[in-house]
Design a protein around this motif. Structure first.
Motif, PDB file in Angstrom:
ATOM      1  N   MET A 217      11.021  41.247 -39.642  1.00 32.25           N
ATOM      2  CA  MET A 217      12.033  40.290 -39.428  1.00 32.25           C
ATOM      3  C   MET A 217      12.802  40.141 -40.702  1.00 32.25           C
ATOM      4  SD  MET A 217      11.339  37.508 -36.720  1.00 32.25           S
ATOM      5  CE  MET A 217      12.424  36.016 -37.157  1.00 32.25           C
ATOM      6  N   THR A 218      12.072  40.197 -41.805  1.00 33.46           N
ATOM      7  CA  THR A 218      12.539  40.120 -43.292  1.00 33.46           C
ATOM      8  C   THR A 218      13.142  41.407 -43.542  1.00 33.46           C
ATOM      9  OG1 THR A 218      10.522  38.567 -43.598  1.00 33.46           O
ATOM     10  CG2 THR A 218      11.590  39.585 -45.711  1.00 33.46           C
ATOM     11  N   LYS A 219      12.467  42.481 -43.164  1.00 31.48           N
ATOM     12  CA  LYS A 219      13.146  43.874 -43.269  1.00 31.48           C
ATOM     13  C   LYS A 219      14.475  44.086 -42.908  1.00 31.48           C
ATOM     14  CE  LYS A 219      10.077  47.453 -44.169  1.00 31.48           C
ATOM     15  NZ  LYS A 219       9.221  48.687 -43.341  1.00 31.48           N
ATOM     16  N   ARG A 220      14.243  43.381 -41.422  1.00 24.22           N
ATOM     17  CA  ARG A 220      15.774  43.586 -40.822  1.00 24.22           C
ATOM     18  C   ARG A 220      16.802  42.566 -41.218  1.00 24.22           C
ATOM     19  NH1 ARG A 220      16.964  40.838 -35.390  1.00 24.22           N
ATOM     20  NH2 ARG A 220      17.922  42.266 -34.206  1.00 24.22           N
ATOM     21  N   GLY A 221      16.413  41.535 -41.728  1.00 22.27           N
ATOM     22  CA  GLY A 221      17.432  40.616 -42.402  1.00 22.27           C
ATOM     23  C   GLY A 221      17.983  39.578 -41.560  1.00 22.27           C
ATOM     24  N   LYS A 222      17.715  39.576 -40.150  1.00 18.94           N
ATOM     25  CA  LYS A 222      18.134  38.636 -39.275  1.00 18.94           C
ATOM     26  C   LYS A 222      17.218  38.295 -38.264  1.00 18.94           C
ATOM     27  CE  LYS A 222      20.870  41.952 -36.589  1.00 18.94           C
ATOM     28  NZ  LYS A 222      22.016  41.994 -36.001  1.00 18.94           N
ATOM     29  N   GLY A 223      17.125  37.420 -37.443  1.00 15.79           N
ATOM     30  CA  GLY A 223      16.738  37.007 -36.089  1.00 15.79           C
ATOM     31  C   GLY A 223      15.775  35.805 -36.122  1.00 15.79           C
ATOM     32  N   ILE A 224      15.652  35.108 -35.129  1.00 17.60           N
ATOM     33  CA  ILE A 224      15.209  33.716 -34.912  1.00 17.60           C
ATOM     34  C   ILE A 224      13.484  33.827 -34.354  1.00 17.60           C
ATOM     35  CG2 ILE A 224      17.364  32.625 -34.577  1.00 17.60           C
ATOM     36  CD1 ILE A 224      16.422  32.255 -31.590  1.00 17.60           C
ATOM     37  N   GLY A 225      13.197  35.173 -33.837  1.00 12.77           N
ATOM     38  CA  GLY A 225      11.975  35.077 -33.291  1.00 12.77           C
ATOM     39  C   GLY A 225      11.584  36.290 -32.633  1.00 12.77           C
ATOM     40  N   LEU A 226      10.912  36.582 -31.659  1.00 14.37           N
ATOM     41  CA  LEU A 226      10.485  37.403 -30.871  1.00 14.37           C
ATOM     42  C   LEU A 226      10.701  36.982 -29.264  1.00 14.37           C
ATOM     43  CD1 LEU A 226       9.184  40.410 -31.403  1.00 14.37           C
ATOM     44  CD2 LEU A 226       7.053  39.297 -30.801  1.00 14.37           C
ATOM     45  N   ARG A 227      11.519  37.861 -28.650  1.00 16.53           N
ATOM     46  CA  ARG A 227      11.575  37.810 -27.153  1.00 16.53           C
ATOM     47  C   ARG A 227      10.680  38.484 -26.360  1.00 16.53           C
ATOM     48  NH1 ARG A 227      15.588  35.326 -24.882  1.00 16.53           N
ATOM     49  NH2 ARG A 227      17.025  35.683 -26.687  1.00 16.53           N
ATOM     50  N   LEU A 228       9.889  38.079 -25.507  1.00 20.58           N
ATOM     51  CA  LEU A 228       8.979  38.596 -24.548  1.00 20.58           C
ATOM     52  C   LEU A 228       9.250  38.648 -23.177  1.00 20.58           C
ATOM     53  CD1 LEU A 228       5.449  37.650 -25.842  1.00 20.58           C
ATOM     54  CD2 LEU A 228       6.731  39.508 -26.522  1.00 20.58           C
TER      55      LEU A 228
END
Length: 107
Positions: free
Chosen positions: A17-28
């Motif tokens: 997520m840090t590498k990606r630079g965005k996101g609030i979490g993981l969706r399963l």
């Protein structure tokens, strides 16, 4: 009802997520697929849906849609390295049978 991440999986998610630079979490989630009936869905979440059920595990938000939760309840998502291969592993106590290729499962 709960869905959790192992510490190893949480560290891996945070790193990406840090590498990606965005996101609030993981969706399963789960979807109908494969020879055993169901397959896992796993993706980064950039926003929560109004009906998502949220869990937090080792500092990572885990979002699950209400239709998938009965199939995922009690699941721990781990991150494993086996030889040259690495990836997420679903430790799901609800699975009764899985196909030989490991892509789908049945509850």
């Amino acid at each position: 009802m709960a869905v959790t991440l192992s510490e190893r999986a949480a560290k891996h998610v945070v790193k990406y997520m840090t590498k990606r630079g965005k996101g609030i979490g993981l969706r399963l989630g789960v979807r109908t697929s494969g020879c055993s009936g169901m397959a896992y869905k796993l993706e980064f979440a950039d926003a929560a849906n109004p009906d998502d059920i949220e869990f937090e595990s080792h500092g990572v938000r885990v979002l699950v849609d209400p239709k998938s939760l009965p199939y995922l309840d009690g699941t721990e998502l781990d991150f494993a390295r086996e030889g040259l291969n690495e990836g997420f592993k679903f430790n799901n106590p609800n699975v009764k049978d899985a196909c030989g290729c490991g892509e789908s499962f049945n509850v």
